[in-house]
Design a protein around this motif. Structure first.
Motif, short mmCIF file in Angstrom:
data_model
loop_
_atom_site.label_atom_id
_atom_site.label_comp_id
_atom_site.label_asym_id
_atom_site.label_seq_id
_atom_site.Cartn_x
_atom_site.Cartn_y
_atom_site.Cartn_z
N LEU A 103 -6.82 -6.23 4.23
CA LEU A 103 -7.02 -6.04 5.67
C LEU A 103 -5.75 -6.41 6.43
O LEU A 103 -5.34 -5.71 7.36
CB LEU A 103 -8.20 -6.88 6.15
N TYR A 104 -5.13 -7.51 6.04
CA TYR A 104 -3.88 -7.92 6.68
C TYR A 104 -2.82 -6.83 6.55
O TYR A 104 -2.16 -6.46 7.53
CB TYR A 104 -3.38 -9.23 6.06
N ARG A 105 -2.67 -6.28 5.35
CA ARG A 105 -1.68 -5.24 5.14
C ARG A 105 -1.98 -4.00 5.97
O ARG A 105 -1.07 -3.34 6.49
CB ARG A 105 -1.58 -4.91 3.65
N LYS A 106 -3.27 -3.69 6.13
CA LYS A 106 -3.65 -2.57 6.99
C LYS A 106 -3.27 -2.85 8.44
O LYS A 106 -2.74 -1.98 9.15
CB LYS A 106 -5.16 -2.32 6.86
N LEU A 107 -3.51 -4.07 8.90
CA LEU A 107 -3.26 -4.41 10.30
C LEU A 107 -1.78 -4.49 10.65
O LEU A 107 -1.41 -4.41 11.82
CB LEU A 107 -3.95 -5.73 10.65
N ILE A 108 -0.91 -4.67 9.64
CA ILE A 108 0.52 -4.67 9.92
C ILE A 108 1.14 -3.30 9.64
O ILE A 108 2.36 -3.14 9.66
CB ILE A 108 1.28 -5.76 9.13
#
Length: 271
Positions: A103-108
């Motif tokens: 999710l973090y990688r998607k949000l960045i």
């Protein structure tokens, strides 16, 4: 432009002896999480005006989350809000799970595949204020991949961690904490073939982890997996340290179908 940063390394809190209430993979099961916390003696109140949770822990206690807060369940955004508020208030710690990291990688802005429940989390976050989504991004980016507590006697890592890697930080350690060791092959269901690291564990530190759902928590060589598959219709489980007391609440419903029927045969499912 969003500054891309690597996941934080590890946290050491040697002076903290507990009690710790270590909680297995939540996967968006907010109602069960709130119920479990209250059963453990935490008082959870929502201040609607501030859109914030105030959580009072039992005297001396602190919650520790083993990661995978999000995906597959119905209220990942609310789980995030509660856990973020608890961590910021100093009543909880949390390590990153592979779903949290994705999710973090998607949000960045990284190119990730929107599947395995991430599509539900993104839909839920789509109804939230952009400032909240930014807060989620920054929180997930700050999570350690493992935590050492009680002079290193207690280790929390999402997928577990062999003793010689406790307190170390590099990409290999990080990936092992998030995904566990694998053979590099895929099984007939297209899932990674995982190595059973706990079967050969000989360390003195207790390692508490999740990642691979099991029907019941079981001690193996000073390690214990407390992910009892709440989102798949199992239950949400906590382990109290140092007393080793297990507490569970049953899932309110089946929110997602598991690839493997862990409730029947205790084998792993896709995590």
């Amino acid at each position: 432009m969003v500054q891309i940063k690597e996941l934080s390394s590890y946290l050491v809190h040697n002076n903290e002896k507990g009690p710790f209430d270590i909680i297995g993979d939540v996967h968006g099961c907010f109602d069960e999480l709130k119920e479990l916390l209250e059963q453990l003696g935490y008082k959870v109140a929502f201040r609607e005006h501030h859109s914030k949770y105030t959580v009072t822990a039992p005297k001396g206690h602190k919650a520790v989350f083993v990661g995978d807060l999000v995906d597959r369940g119905p209220r990942s955004h609310e789980v995030l809000r509660l856990v973020m508020d608890m961590v910021e208030a100093g009543v909880a710690y949390c390590v990153s799970g592979n779903h949290d990291d994705k999710l973090y990688r998607k949000l960045i802005g990284r190119n990730v595949q929107i599947r395995h429940g991430l599509e539900l989390t993104m839909e839920q976050l789509g109804h939230c204020h952009p400032d909240f989504v930014t807060r989620v991004r920054d929180f997930l980016g700050s999570l350690p991949h493992h935590i050492l507590l009680d002079d290193g006697r207690l280790v929390i890592a999402h997928a577990g961690l062999a003793e010689h890697l406790h307190g170390r930080h590099n990409r290999t350690v990080r990936d092992l904490c998030l995904y566990g060791p694998t053979t590099g092959e895929l099984d007939k269901l297209g899932l990674p073939v995982r190595l059973d690291w706990a079967a050969n564990y000989t360390g003195h530190a207790i390692v508490v982890y999740g990642h691979t759902p099991v029907r019941e928590p079981k001690w193996r060589n000073n390690t214990i997996n407390i992910d009892t598959g709440c989102v798949f219709g199992g239950k949400l489980t906590s382990l109290m340290y140092p007393d080793h007391i297990l507490t569970s609440v049953p899932a309110h419903k089946v929110y997602a179908e598991s690839v493997r029927p862990f409730l029947q045969d205790n084998h792993s499912v896709s995590a």
